[in-house]
Design a protein around this motif. Structure first.
Motif, PDB file in Angstrom:
ATOM      1  N   UNK A   1      -3.073   7.105   3.902  1.00 47.88           N
ATOM      2  CA  UNK A   1      -3.180   8.415   4.554  1.00 47.88           C
ATOM      3  C   UNK A   1      -3.472   9.490   3.491  1.00 47.88           C
ATOM      4  N   UNK A   2      -4.637   9.451   2.871  1.00 45.27           N
ATOM      5  CA  UNK A   2      -4.911  10.333   1.728  1.00 45.27           C
ATOM      6  C   UNK A   2      -4.909  11.823   2.059  1.00 45.27           C
ATOM      7  N   UNK A   3      -5.198  12.211   3.276  1.00 41.76           N
ATOM      8  CA  UNK A   3      -5.236  13.625   3.625  1.00 41.76           C
ATOM      9  C   UNK A   3      -3.924  14.195   4.105  1.00 41.76           C
ATOM     10  N   UNK A   4      -2.903  13.385   4.186  1.00 44.66           N
ATOM     11  CA  UNK A   4      -1.615  13.848   4.705  1.00 44.66           C
ATOM     12  C   UNK A   4      -0.698  14.225   3.544  1.00 44.66           C
ATOM     13  N   UNK A   5      -0.282  15.493   3.445  1.00 39.18           N
ATOM     14  CA  UNK A   5       0.549  15.911   2.306  1.00 39.18           C
ATOM     15  C   UNK A   5       1.894  15.189   2.219  1.00 39.18           C
ATOM     16  N   UNK A   6       2.491  14.848   3.352  1.00 41.33           N
ATOM     17  CA  UNK A   6       3.777  14.145   3.315  1.00 41.33           C
ATOM     18  C   UNK A   6       3.631  12.728   2.765  1.00 41.33           C
TER      19      UNK A   6
ATOM     20  N   UNK B   1       0.826  -1.211   0.000  1.00 41.30           N
ATOM     21  CA  UNK B   1       0.000   0.000   0.000  1.00 41.30           C
ATOM     22  C   UNK B   1       0.857   1.255   0.000  1.00 41.30           C
ATOM     23  N   UNK B   2       0.702   2.096  -0.992  1.00 41.66           N
ATOM     24  CA  UNK B   2       1.437   3.365  -0.963  1.00 41.66           C
ATOM     25  C   UNK B   2       0.903   4.242   0.174  1.00 41.66           C
ATOM     26  N   UNK B   3       1.764   5.054   0.770  1.00 46.19           N
ATOM     27  CA  UNK B   3       1.317   5.910   1.870  1.00 46.19           C
ATOM     28  C   UNK B   3       0.137   6.810   1.504  1.00 46.19           C
ATOM     29  N   UNK B   4       0.063   7.261   0.269  1.00 48.05           N
ATOM     30  CA  UNK B   4      -1.050   8.130  -0.138  1.00 48.05           C
ATOM     31  C   UNK B   4      -2.380   7.385  -0.095  1.00 48.05           C
TER      32      UNK B   4
ATOM     33  N   UNK C   1       4.273  12.636  -0.904  1.00 47.88           N
ATOM     34  CA  UNK C   1       5.679  12.812  -1.298  1.00 47.88           C
ATOM     35  C   UNK C   1       6.523  11.563  -1.019  1.00 47.88           C
ATOM     36  N   UNK C   2       6.010  10.635  -0.261  1.00 50.44           N
ATOM     37  CA  UNK C   2       6.751   9.412   0.085  1.00 50.44           C
ATOM     38  C   UNK C   2       6.550   8.382  -1.020  1.00 50.44           C
ATOM     39  N   UNK C   3       7.231   8.582  -2.115  1.00 50.55           N
ATOM     40  CA  UNK C   3       6.975   7.773  -3.310  1.00 50.55           C
ATOM     41  C   UNK C   3       7.811   6.508  -3.406  1.00 50.55           C
TER      42      UNK C   3
ATOM     43  N   UNK D   1      12.685   8.833   5.212  1.00 50.42           N
ATOM     44  CA  UNK D   1      11.521   7.959   5.352  1.00 50.42           C
ATOM     45  C   UNK D   1      10.426   8.731   6.066  1.00 50.42           C
ATOM     46  N   UNK D   2       9.215   8.658   5.534  1.00 52.73           N
ATOM     47  CA  UNK D   2       8.049   9.246   6.194  1.00 52.73           C
ATOM     48  C   UNK D   2       7.343   8.155   6.968  1.00 52.73           C
ATOM     49  N   UNK D   3       7.159   8.370   8.266  1.00 50.06           N
ATOM     50  CA  UNK D   3       6.445   7.415   9.111  1.00 50.06           C
ATOM     51  C   UNK D   3       5.075   7.988   9.441  1.00 50.06           C
ATOM     52  N   UNK D   4       4.019   7.229   9.221  1.00 48.12           N
ATOM     53  CA  UNK D   4       2.684   7.705   9.588  1.00 48.12           C
ATOM     54  C   UNK D   4       2.667   8.139  11.056  1.00 48.12           C
ATOM     55  N   UNK D   5       2.098   9.298  11.345  1.00 46.50           N
ATOM     56  CA  UNK D   5       2.235   9.903  12.664  1.00 46.50           C
ATOM     57  C   UNK D   5       1.482   9.202  13.789  1.00 46.50           C
ATOM     58  N   UNK D   6       0.414   8.512  13.513  1.00 46.07           N
ATOM     59  CA  UNK D   6      -0.402   7.942  14.597  1.00 46.07           C
ATOM     60  C   UNK D   6       0.093   6.584  15.084  1.00 46.07           C
ATOM     61  N   UNK D   7       1.197   6.116  14.542  1.00 46.17           N
ATOM     62  CA  UNK D   7       1.713   4.794  14.875  1.00 46.17           C
ATOM     63  C   UNK D   7       3.087   4.920  15.529  1.00 46.17           C
ATOM     64  N   UNK D   8       3.333   4.083  16.523  1.00 47.25           N
ATOM     65  CA  UNK D   8       4.671   4.023  17.118  1.00 47.25           C
ATOM     66  C   UNK D   8       5.499   3.027  16.307  1.00 47.25           C
TER      67      UNK D   8
END
Length: 75
Positions: free
Chosen positions: A33-38, A27-30, A41-43, A66-73
């Motif tokens: 997390x479709x509403x997160x602008x970063x 799963x691509x980050x977009x 960019x994490x392609x 690396x962009x890490x989704x913010x709600x996860x540890x």
């Protein structure tokens, strides 16, 4: 062998979730997390199921942003 023992249950769960929900295993980050602008960019990274972040190192020197989704540890 260790990697197989660790990843096998993760892959099984990801395949089962993909079959039940229609979400792709990779799963691509977009997508996740479709509403997160970063996330857009994490392609060069993706989530393997909901729990494993895969971020290949493509540049010489062994470093990558690396962009890490913010709600996860992350570990």
């Amino acid at each position: 062998r260790f990697r197989e023992a660790v990843l096998r249950p993760v892959l099984r769960a990801a395949y089962a979730e993909a079959q039940a929900t229609g979400l792709p295993v990779m799963r691509p980050p977009a997508l996740t997390h479709p509403g997160h602008p970063d996330a857009r960019r994490a392609t060069h990274q993706y989530l393997l199921g909901p729990d494993v972040l895969v971020a290949p190192v493509l540049a010489p020197g062994g470093a990558a942003d690396v962009w890490c989704p913010p709600e996860t540890e992350w570990v």
